[in-house]
Design a protein around this motif. Structure first.
Motif, mmCIF file in Angstrom:
data_model
loop_
_atom_site.group_PDB
_atom_site.id
_atom_site.type_symbol
_atom_site.label_atom_id
_atom_site.label_comp_id
_atom_site.label_asym_id
_atom_site.label_seq_id
_atom_site.Cartn_x
_atom_site.Cartn_y
_atom_site.Cartn_z
ATOM 1 N N ILE A 148 0.836 -1.207 0.000
ATOM 2 C CA ILE A 148 0.000 0.000 0.000
ATOM 3 C C ILE A 148 0.864 1.247 0.000
ATOM 4 C CG2 ILE A 148 -1.682 1.355 1.287
ATOM 5 C CD1 ILE A 148 -2.732 -1.299 2.400
ATOM 6 N N MET A 149 1.892 1.262 0.835
ATOM 7 C CA MET A 149 2.786 2.415 0.883
ATOM 8 C C MET A 149 3.391 2.699 -0.489
ATOM 9 S SD MET A 149 6.481 2.819 2.706
ATOM 10 C CE MET A 149 7.116 1.813 1.360
ATOM 11 N N LEU A 150 3.899 1.663 -1.150
ATOM 12 C CA LEU A 150 4.497 1.834 -2.477
ATOM 13 C C LEU A 150 3.462 2.298 -3.500
ATOM 14 C CD1 LEU A 150 6.843 -1.289 -2.754
ATOM 15 C CD2 LEU A 150 7.457 1.054 -2.136
ATOM 16 N N SER A 151 2.253 1.757 -3.401
ATOM 17 C CA SER A 151 1.187 2.136 -4.322
ATOM 18 C C SER A 151 0.828 3.615 -4.170
ATOM 19 C CB SER A 151 -0.046 1.262 -4.073
ATOM 20 O OG SER A 151 -1.134 1.676 -4.870
ATOM 21 N N LEU A 152 0.742 4.089 -2.920
ATOM 22 C CA LEU A 152 0.408 5.487 -2.675
ATOM 23 C C LEU A 152 1.539 6.417 -3.110
ATOM 24 C CD1 LEU A 152 -1.315 5.079 0.794
ATOM 25 C CD2 LEU A 152 -2.416 5.830 -1.311
ATOM 26 N N ALA A 190 0.317 7.412 2.968
ATOM 27 C CA ALA A 190 1.492 6.579 2.701
ATOM 28 C C ALA A 190 2.377 6.496 3.939
ATOM 29 C CB ALA A 190 2.272 7.152 1.522
ATOM 30 N N ALA A 191 2.558 7.616 4.632
ATOM 31 C CA ALA A 191 3.381 7.632 5.845
ATOM 32 C C ALA A 191 2.764 6.766 6.939
ATOM 33 C CB ALA A 191 3.559 9.071 6.332
ATOM 34 N N MET A 192 1.438 6.808 7.039
ATOM 35 C CA MET A 192 0.755 5.975 8.024
ATOM 36 C C MET A 192 1.043 4.498 7.768
ATOM 37 S SD MET A 192 -3.331 5.619 8.833
ATOM 38 C CE MET A 192 -3.653 4.566 7.408
ATOM 39 N N TYR A 193 1.027 4.107 6.488
ATOM 40 C CA TYR A 193 1.263 2.696 6.175
ATOM 41 C C TYR A 193 2.740 2.319 6.244
ATOM 42 C CZ TYR A 193 -3.449 1.208 5.439
ATOM 43 O OH TYR A 193 -4.754 0.850 5.672
ATOM 44 N N SER A 194 3.638 3.291 6.091
ATOM 45 C CA SER A 194 5.055 2.979 6.310
ATOM 46 C C SER A 194 5.277 2.621 7.782
ATOM 47 C CB SER A 194 5.938 4.153 5.889
ATOM 48 O OG SER A 194 5.842 5.230 6.798
ATOM 49 N N SER A 195 4.562 3.321 8.663
ATOM 50 C CA SER A 195 4.642 3.020 10.094
ATOM 51 C C SER A 195 4.009 1.674 10.417
ATOM 52 C CB SER A 195 3.945 4.137 10.883
ATOM 53 O OG SER A 195 3.970 3.877 12.264
ATOM 54 N N LYS A 196 2.837 1.405 9.837
ATOM 55 C CA LYS A 196 2.175 0.119 10.050
ATOM 56 C C LYS A 196 3.050 -1.033 9.563
ATOM 57 C CE LYS A 196 -2.724 1.498 9.828
ATOM 58 N NZ LYS A 196 -3.240 0.739 10.972
ATOM 59 N N TYR A 197 3.715 -0.811 8.428
ATOM 60 C CA TYR A 197 4.572 -1.851 7.852
ATOM 61 C C TYR A 197 5.730 -2.194 8.781
ATOM 62 C CZ TYR A 197 8.648 -3.438 5.190
ATOM 63 O OH TYR A 197 9.771 -4.098 4.775
ATOM 64 N N LYS A 252 12.097 10.681 -3.327
ATOM 65 C CA LYS A 252 11.361 10.904 -4.580
ATOM 66 C C LYS A 252 10.162 11.819 -4.389
ATOM 67 C CE LYS A 252 12.439 6.633 -7.099
ATOM 68 N NZ LYS A 252 11.858 5.377 -7.665
ATOM 69 N N VAL A 253 9.430 11.615 -3.303
ATOM 70 C CA VAL A 253 8.215 12.413 -3.079
ATOM 71 C C VAL A 253 8.473 13.603 -2.151
ATOM 72 C CG1 VAL A 253 6.664 10.481 -3.508
ATOM 73 C CG2 VAL A 253 7.478 10.894 -1.177
ATOM 74 N N ARG A 254 9.735 13.765 -1.748
ATOM 75 C CA ARG A 254 10.132 14.892 -0.895
ATOM 76 C C ARG A 254 9.316 14.933 0.398
ATOM 77 N NH1 ARG A 254 10.783 19.720 -5.456
ATOM 78 N NH2 ARG A 254 12.258 18.591 -6.789
ATOM 79 N N SER A 255 9.291 13.799 1.050
ATOM 80 C CA SER A 255 8.517 13.687 2.287
ATOM 81 C C SER A 255 9.366 13.025 3.365
ATOM 82 C CB SER A 255 7.239 12.867 2.053
ATOM 83 O OG SER A 255 6.578 12.599 3.263
ATOM 84 N N ALA A 256 9.902 13.846 4.277
ATOM 85 C CA ALA A 256 10.667 13.294 5.389
ATOM 86 C C ALA A 256 9.771 12.444 6.288
ATOM 87 C CB ALA A 256 11.300 14.429 6.187
ATOM 88 N N SER A 257 8.489 12.809 6.336
ATOM 89 C CA SER A 257 7.547 12.098 7.205
ATOM 90 C C SER A 257 7.437 10.625 6.833
ATOM 91 C CB SER A 257 6.167 12.759 7.110
ATOM 92 O OG SER A 257 5.218 12.065 7.881
ATOM 93 N N LEU A 258 7.564 10.322 5.553
ATOM 94 C CA LEU A 258 7.447 8.931 5.103
ATOM 95 C C LEU A 258 8.492 8.060 5.794
ATOM 96 C CD1 LEU A 258 5.803 7.223 2.944
ATOM 97 C CD2 LEU A 258 7.822 7.470 1.501
ATOM 98 N N PHE A 259 9.716 8.556 5.877
ATOM 99 C CA PHE A 259 10.792 7.786 6.503
ATOM 100 C C PHE A 259 10.733 7.874 8.027
ATOM 101 C CE2 PHE A 259 15.242 6.970 7.769
ATOM 102 C CZ PHE A 259 15.390 5.715 7.178
ATOM 103 N N LEU A 260 10.414 9.055 8.543
ATOM 104 C CA LEU A 260 10.358 9.219 9.990
ATOM 105 C C LEU A 260 9.250 8.367 10.616
ATOM 106 C CD1 LEU A 260 10.932 13.072 10.313
ATOM 107 C CD2 LEU A 260 12.553 11.232 10.838
ATOM 108 N N ARG A 261 8.111 8.266 9.923
ATOM 109 C CA ARG A 261 7.023 7.421 10.428
ATOM 110 C C ARG A 261 7.424 5.950 10.402
ATOM 111 N NH1 ARG A 261 1.710 9.191 10.748
ATOM 112 N NH2 ARG A 261 1.384 7.102 11.606
ATOM 113 N N ALA A 262 8.234 5.570 9.408
ATOM 114 C CA ALA A 262 8.733 4.193 9.363
ATOM 115 C C ALA A 262 9.616 3.910 10.572
ATOM 116 C CB ALA A 262 9.501 3.957 8.066
ATOM 117 N N LEU A 263 10.470 4.870 10.916
ATOM 118 C CA LEU A 263 11.319 4.715 12.097
ATOM 119 C C LEU A 263 10.483 4.668 13.368
ATOM 120 C CD1 LEU A 263 14.250 7.169 11.259
ATOM 121 C CD2 LEU A 263 14.274 4.665 11.154
ATOM 122 N N TYR A 264 9.447 5.509 13.411
ATOM 123 C CA TYR A 264 8.574 5.519 14.577
ATOM 124 C C TYR A 264 7.879 4.161 14.745
ATOM 125 C CZ TYR A 264 4.501 6.360 17.504
ATOM 126 O OH TYR A 264 3.548 6.264 18.477
#
Length: 325
Positions: free
Chosen positions: A235-239, A261-268, A290-302
Motif C-alpha cells: 500500500i505504501m508503495l502504491s500510494l 502513505a506515511a501511516m502505512y510505512s509506520s504500520k509496515y 522521490k516524493v520529498r517527504s521526510a515524514s514517510l521515513f520518519l514514520r517508518a522509524l517511529y
C-alpha cells in the motif's frame, strides 16, 4: 422508479456459518439486484455445498475458482458482471433490508454519480468480543463533488474507510481506468484512492445501509503476520506511485496521499518487526526522497521503535497531583 442495473459481487471462502444469513439479506431486497455473482474462492468447509442450493435462482451466477484470495475473486466477479453499477459485498456481512431501493433513489436524485459512499455499522457474532469494532459513520453528506474534493472532505472529517462494502461505483469507471484489486492482504485499501481520484462525481450519505460482522478468524481479527506486514508495504508503495503520477487540481491532495502513505510505512515497520521480518528501510528512504517527504521515513522509524517509544512515554509521563486541604 426506473431500473438501475446493480451487479452485486460476493467472494466466498469458508463461510459456511454465515453465508446463508448474508445471502438472505441480498435476496429479500424489494427492488432486487440486477444480478448476483458469487465467486466461490476454493472453499473446503462446506460453503460450496451450501451455494449449490442457490444455483437454481434466476439471477444468481455461481463461479468456482481455486483459492486465490479475495481480490482475485472480486476481479473474476467484475469480469462476469454486466450491470451499470458494481457493489462488492462480503459473504459474512448483512445488508439493510431496503439497500437497493435507497441506493437507487440516491443515484437517480443525483443523475447517476460515479461513486456513492454510505455509512455502515459493526456488530459482533453472538458470543464473540474483541477490541476491534470499527466505526463506519461518515460524519458528513455531500452530493456531486469531484474525487479530489471528496478525498479532502474525508481527510477533514477523518471518516474514510476502504471497505468496498461501503460504496457502490459505476462499472465503466473501473473498466475505463484499468482498475482492479491487487493480490495483496490489503487490496481494499490499495484500490480506494485510485478509484476516488478517477471519479468525476461522487456522493456521500451518512445513512447506515451495511452491517459489518466482527467474528473470529476473519482477516482483521487474526494476529499480525508476514502477509499483513507485506500488505502494508505494498500500500505504501502504491500510494507513493500515485503521488508521483497523479496530477491534482487541489494543492492539498498530494499531502493527503502522502499522509496516508506515511501511516502505512509506520504500520509496515511495526508489523514486520513484530513477526521478525526483515524491513526494507532502503526502499522507504528512496521513496521519501522521490516524493520529498521526510515524514514517510520518519514514520517508518517511529513504527519500528513504537514499543520502545511507548515505554519511554509511560516512564516519563508526569503525574499531576492536586493539593487538597
Amino acid at each position: 422508479m426506473s431500473n438501475v442495473k446493480i451487479s452485486v459481487i460476493i467472494p466466498a471462502y469458508n463461510v459456511k456459518d454465515y453465508i446463508e444469513e448474508s445471502l438472505h439479506s441480498v435476496l429479500i431486497q424489494d427492488n432486487g439486484f440486477f444480478e448476483i455473482i458469487i465467486v466461490d474462492d476454493g472453499s473446503n468447509d462446506g460453503t460450496s455445498e451450501i451455494l449449490e442450493n442457490y444455483a437454481h435462482e434466476e439471477n444468481i451466477k455461481i463461479i468456482s475458482i481455486s483459492n486465490s484470495g479475495q481480490g482475485h475473486a472480486r476481479n473474476v466477479g467484475m469480469a462476469a458482471s454486466s450491470g451499470d453499477y458494481v457493489y462488492f459485498f462480503d459473504s459474512d456481512d448483512i445488508l439493510h433490508t431496503e439497500f437497493v431501493r435507497k441506493v437507487t433513489e440516491k443515484l437517480q436524485e443525483n443523475d447517476f454519480p460515479d461513486i456513492l459512499f454510505f455509512a455502515g455499522k459493526s456488530f459482533f457474532t453472538p458470543g464473540y468480543k474483541t477490541d476491534f469494532f470499527p466505526d463506519y459513520s461518515r460524519g458528513f453528506e455531500v452530493d456531486n463533488v469531484s474525487g479530489e474534493e471528496v478525498l479532502n472532505m474525508f481527510s477533514k472529517h477523518g471518516r474514510i474507510s476502504s471497505q468496498p462494502c461501503l460504496y457502490i461505483s459505476k462499472r465503466k469507471l473501473w473498466l475505463a481506468n484499468n482498475l482492479e484489486f491487487k493480490q495483496s492482504s490489503h487490496e481494499d485499501e490499495e484500490i480506494l484512492y485510485p478509484l476516488i481520484l478517477a471519479a468525476e462525481r461522487v456522493c456521500v450519505q451518512d445513512q447506515v445501509l451495511f452491517y459489518r460482522r466482527v467474528r473470529p478468524m476473519s482477516f482483521m481479527t487474526t494476529p499480525k503476520s508476514k502477509k499483513k506486514a507485506y500488505g502494508c508495504y505494498v500500500i505504501m508503495l502504491s500510494l507513493v506511485n500515485l503521488c508521483l503520477t497523479f496530477k491534482p487540481r487541489l494543492p492539498t491532495t498530494k499531502k493527503i496521499i502522502l499522509k496516508r502513505a506515511a501511516m502505512y510505512s509506520s504500520k509496515y515497520t511495526e508489523s514486520a518487526k513484530s513477526v521478525n521480518e526483515r524491513i526494507d528501510f532502503k526502499t522507504i528512504f528512496f521513496c521519501a526522497i522521490k516524493v520529498r517527504s521526510a515524514s514517510l521515513f520518519l514514520r517508518a522509524l517511529y513504527g519500528y521503535q513504537k514499543d520502545s517509544a511507548s515505554r519511554l512515554t509511560k516512564l516519563f509521563k508526569p503525574t499531576w497531583r492536586v493539593k487538597t486541604e
